[in-house]
Design an enzyme around this catalytic site. Sequence first.
Site, short mmCIF file in Angstrom:
data_model
loop_
_atom_site.label_atom_id
_atom_site.label_comp_id
_atom_site.label_asym_id
_atom_site.label_seq_id
_atom_site.Cartn_x
_atom_site.Cartn_y
_atom_site.Cartn_z
N PHE A 57 2.68 -37.83 118.69
CA PHE A 57 3.40 -36.53 118.57
C PHE A 57 4.80 -36.61 118.47
CE2 PHE A 57 -0.18 -33.16 119.88
CZ PHE A 57 -0.72 -33.40 118.69
N HIS A 238 -8.30 -47.91 117.22
CA HIS A 238 -8.53 -48.03 115.74
C HIS A 238 -9.05 -49.35 115.41
CE1 HIS A 238 -4.65 -49.94 116.45
NE2 HIS A 238 -3.93 -48.82 116.27
N ASP A 306 -5.50 -41.58 115.72
CA ASP A 306 -4.25 -42.24 115.51
C ASP A 306 -3.21 -41.40 114.62
OD1 ASP A 306 -2.47 -44.27 115.56
OD2 ASP A 306 -3.37 -45.48 114.06
N1 LIG Z 1 -1.25 -46.81 112.81
C1 LIG Z 1 -0.04 -46.77 112.31
O1 LIG Z 1 -0.02 -47.36 111.17
N2 LIG Z 1 0.96 -46.03 112.94
C2 LIG Z 1 1.18 -45.61 114.27
C3 LIG Z 1 1.28 -46.87 115.32
C4 LIG Z 1 0.05 -47.45 115.51
O2 LIG Z 1 -0.92 -46.84 115.87
O3 LIG Z 1 -0.28 -48.43 115.24
C5 LIG Z 1 2.46 -44.92 114.20
O4 LIG Z 1 2.96 -44.41 115.51
O5 LIG Z 1 3.01 -44.53 113.23
ZN LIG Z 2 -1.83 -49.10 116.73
ZN LIG Z 3 -1.40 -45.30 117.35
#
Ligand SMILES: NC(=O)N[C@@H](CC(=O)O)C(=O)O
Ligand SMILES: [Zn+2]
Ligand SMILES: [Zn+2]
Length: 442
Positions: A57, A238, A306
């Site tokens: 967030f 993820h 995510d």
């Molecule tokens: N997943 C992503 O590509 N970005 C996430 C960071 C993360 O979860 O690795 C972020 O905070 O932008």
């Molecule tokens: Zn991540």
């Molecule tokens: Zn993340």
Amino acid sequence: MLIQDATLADGRRRDVRVEGERIAAVERRLSPRDDERIVDADGKLLLPGMIDAHVHFREPGFPAKETWASGSRAAAAGGVTTVVDQPNTEPPTIDRESFVEKTALAADSLVDFGISGGVTPDWNPDELLAEPLFALGEVFLADSTGEMGIDADLFADAVAAATDRGVAVTVHAEDADEFDESVRPSGEDAGDGQRQGANERTDADAWSAFRTPEAEHAAVERACQVGEELGSQLHIAHTSTPGGIDRAAESGMTCEVTPHHLLLSRDDLPELGTFGRMNPPLRSEQRREEVFERVTDGTVDIVATDHAPHTRVEKDAGIWDAPSGVPGVETALPLLLAEAREGRLSYERVRDLTAATPAAVFDLPRKGRVEGGKDADLALFDPDATHEIRGEELHSKAGWTPFEGWDGIFPEWTMVRGETVYRNDGNEEFGDARGENVRSGE
Ligand SMILES: NC(=O)N[C@@H](CC(=O)O)C(=O)O
Ligand SMILES: [Zn+2]
Ligand SMILES: [Zn+2]
């Protein structure tokens, strides 16, 4: 309040009584009390609100990307009643002061929340692990947004410290040693100068070629070894490869899959361009199908989004410069319900992936089920009301989505501990900020 004749995820039709913050009863027939508010849910699907165990967030630090207010509105409008925020903010959430600062900002949240703590060489485990943390993590085994990648020794120390205190650990499992530097234009970062740039690419698919499936396999392997040695329960964030999922399951660890790794593949990158860049990256269509199978057959424990919003302007850059991450908190449950409507997943499986199992994995005994005694965190849907997803209609500050034009089934009503946080009867209305830390009071 009496919700009459709702259809639950398993197909049972039930009356559901809400008293104060809790579900008081779930029965075939409940007689309305004098003055009781009646909600006619005939033909409607009533689900436990989604527990999204992985969102970013962005506050403190990046309020132009997202705030607790905007992110939690997106959550409520997507049927999400609990979110878990990740530590790669500015400052990163790595000690008491940063935890307290983020907790104060989270008072703007419409939905309940958890705050996870991160690991950097500067973290303060004694302070951080004494706070009402949701979990330690995501612990980054390679750099992602925020550049919080750490080395193997610090990872093992962090897992040991969390395990000692009974705190769960979630892991971003990629190993940079397995990235294919040959596809990256030379001059980007230091690295293995020998191979770097030999097969330079600038198309969007280059990101998937660079952050290889083997990088996930190697990091999941390493994390599981550490977890097994220390007797820790790790949760792999993820996961994007069948190999990573199978390795996690084999060692008794839990894992999550995002809607984008479930529904999108490298085949979508010509259209998505840099708006499809995220970590881990999109994989081949074949791998995506194998991930989908593992989500339906129960090998994958949960779906988490995510949700990683970046502005359009930031994303509209070259593939090596655009930030990684896509928004998703508002579209996850709607997309899964559209999949269920098409018969590709059962409604029960959707409930388990989004609510019942996250509550079990992360020890939230009051959440995740439509049962007497649980928190009245509920989302009500018309299961036939598909709506074409439009980025500009969503509530994240991102204002775009990788699922533009996909069908979603959005909630008509979302409730957090018995109070309305979102209502859509043609007009959208939001309730007040009322989110609480799900770990406070423990
Ligand atoms: N997943 C992503 O590509 N970005 C996430 C960071 C993360 O979860 O690795 C972020 O905070 O932008
Ligand atoms: Zn991540
Ligand atoms: Zn993340």
